[in-house]
Design a protein around this motif. Structure first.
Motif, PDB file in Angstrom:
ATOM      1  N   LYS A  86      37.578  35.276  47.328  1.00 21.23           N
ATOM      2  CA  LYS A  86      37.503  36.508  46.525  1.00 21.23           C
ATOM      3  C   LYS A  86      38.746  37.374  46.765  1.00 21.23           C
ATOM      4  CE  LYS A  86      32.481  36.719  46.305  1.00 21.23           C
ATOM      5  NZ  LYS A  86      31.264  37.389  46.761  1.00 21.23           N
ATOM      6  N   GLN A 112      41.663  35.712  44.994  1.00 25.84           N
ATOM      7  CA  GLN A 112      41.547  35.877  43.544  1.00 25.84           C
ATOM      8  C   GLN A 112      41.924  37.303  43.142  1.00 25.84           C
ATOM      9  OE1 GLN A 112      37.731  34.715  41.909  1.00 25.84           O
ATOM     10  NE2 GLN A 112      38.700  34.223  39.962  1.00 25.84           N
ATOM     11  N   LYS A 113      41.504  38.273  43.932  1.00 26.40           N
ATOM     12  CA  LYS A 113      41.843  39.665  43.667  1.00 26.40           C
ATOM     13  C   LYS A 113      43.370  39.833  43.718  1.00 26.40           C
ATOM     14  CE  LYS A 113      40.888  44.346  45.224  1.00 26.40           C
ATOM     15  NZ  LYS A 113      41.018  45.147  46.401  1.00 26.40           N
ATOM     16  N   TRP A 114      44.002  39.213  44.706  1.00 26.89           N
ATOM     17  CA  TRP A 114      45.464  39.301  44.836  1.00 26.89           C
ATOM     18  C   TRP A 114      46.149  38.694  43.607  1.00 26.89           C
ATOM     19  CZ3 TRP A 114      49.841  36.432  44.765  1.00 26.89           C
ATOM     20  CH2 TRP A 114      50.996  37.024  45.272  1.00 26.89           C
ATOM     21  N   LEU A 115      45.690  37.525  43.187  1.00 24.71           N
ATOM     22  CA  LEU A 115      46.272  36.877  42.000  1.00 24.71           C
ATOM     23  C   LEU A 115      46.119  37.765  40.771  1.00 24.71           C
ATOM     24  CD1 LEU A 115      44.976  33.219  42.549  1.00 24.71           C
ATOM     25  CD2 LEU A 115      47.344  33.999  42.799  1.00 24.71           C
ATOM     26  N   ASP A 116      44.922  38.356  40.614  1.00 19.19           N
ATOM     27  CA  ASP A 116      44.663  39.238  39.467  1.00 19.19           C
ATOM     28  C   ASP A 116      45.544  40.485  39.519  1.00 19.19           C
ATOM     29  OD1 ASP A 116      42.757  37.470  38.504  1.00 19.19           O
ATOM     30  OD2 ASP A 116      41.057  38.583  39.343  1.00 19.19           O
ATOM     31  N   GLU A 117      45.637  41.101  40.699  1.00 18.35           N
ATOM     32  CA  GLU A 117      46.445  42.321  40.844  1.00 18.35           C
ATOM     33  C   GLU A 117      47.929  42.063  40.588  1.00 18.35           C
ATOM     34  OE1 GLU A 117      45.409  43.688  44.778  1.00 18.35           O
ATOM     35  OE2 GLU A 117      43.649  44.780  44.035  1.00 18.35           O
ATOM     36  N   ASN A 118      48.356  40.819  40.819  1.00 18.86           N
ATOM     37  CA  ASN A 118      49.754  40.464  40.607  1.00 18.86           C
ATOM     38  C   ASN A 118      49.985  39.790  39.251  1.00 18.86           C
ATOM     39  OD1 ASN A 118      51.496  41.074  43.176  1.00 18.86           O
ATOM     40  ND2 ASN A 118      49.464  40.480  43.887  1.00 18.86           N
ATOM     41  N   ASN A 119      48.978  39.919  38.386  1.00 24.52           N
ATOM     42  CA  ASN A 119      49.058  39.416  37.006  1.00 24.52           C
ATOM     43  C   ASN A 119      49.482  37.956  36.895  1.00 24.52           C
ATOM     44  OD1 ASN A 119      48.342  41.971  35.876  1.00 24.52           O
ATOM     45  ND2 ASN A 119      50.406  42.660  36.378  1.00 24.52           N
ATOM     46  N   SER A 156      48.506  34.160  36.054  1.00 34.36           N
ATOM     47  CA  SER A 156      47.465  33.426  35.334  1.00 34.36           C
ATOM     48  C   SER A 156      47.167  32.142  36.096  1.00 34.36           C
ATOM     49  CB  SER A 156      47.888  33.148  33.902  1.00 34.36           C
ATOM     50  OG  SER A 156      49.113  32.479  33.870  1.00 34.36           O
ATOM     51  N   TYR A 157      45.908  31.771  36.084  1.00 35.67           N
ATOM     52  CA  TYR A 157      45.472  30.595  36.840  1.00 35.67           C
ATOM     53  C   TYR A 157      44.225  30.009  36.192  1.00 35.67           C
ATOM     54  CZ  TYR A 157      42.300  34.131  38.716  1.00 35.67           C
ATOM     55  OH  TYR A 157      41.375  35.139  38.840  1.00 35.67           O
ATOM     56  N   ALA A 180      40.738  28.676  37.267  1.00 33.07           N
ATOM     57  CA  ALA A 180      39.806  28.705  38.395  1.00 33.07           C
ATOM     58  C   ALA A 180      38.952  27.443  38.376  1.00 33.07           C
ATOM     59  CB  ALA A 180      38.931  29.945  38.324  1.00 33.07           C
TER      60      ALA A 180
END
Length: 117
Positions: free
Chosen positions: A14, A17-24, A26-27, A29
């Motif tokens: 989690k 995933q939050k870090w990836l989302d905050e850094n925009n 795309s992935y 999952a």
């Protein structure tokens, strides 16, 4: 695009995933239990990561402990270890993030910044 191989209820996953989302970033999952990586995929992640194979085991997991793997891994071949990892997603340390070239295992923010930013 990155592949984010994770277990949805895992707190480390989690955070990653939050870090990836905050850094925009795309992935895609991928649930590690529903779509456990194959032996071949795990071998390619392992080789790309440069880490020892034993690092791919979720040593804090109940499954790892109940199977007594701490003592068994030292006598297993790499092939046997890869087979075992591919047999159950809960044995694999997570998350695994890859772009097909690089691989990170687990979540350390410094490592994510270095690899994915």
């Amino acid at each position: 695009m990155l592949q984010f191989i994770h277990y949805p209820r895992c707190t480390t996953c989690k955070k990653a995933q939050k870090w990836l989302d905050e850094n925009n970033l795309s992935y895609e999952a991928i649930n590690i239990v529903e779509q456990t990586p194959t032996k071949e995929q795990l071998e390619s992640y392992w080789k790309a990561s440069g880490l020892p194979l034993k690092k791919f085991f979720n040593t804090s997991g109940m499954k790892y402990k109940s199977l007594g793997l701490k003592d068994k891994l030292t006598t297993m071949t790499e092939d046997e270890q890869l087979e075992l990892l591919a047999s159950d997603g809960m044995l694999i340390k997570r998350p695994i993030v890859t772009d097909g070239q690089k691989v990170t295992l687990g979540f350390k923010e410094e490592e994510f910044i270095e690899s994915w930013k």
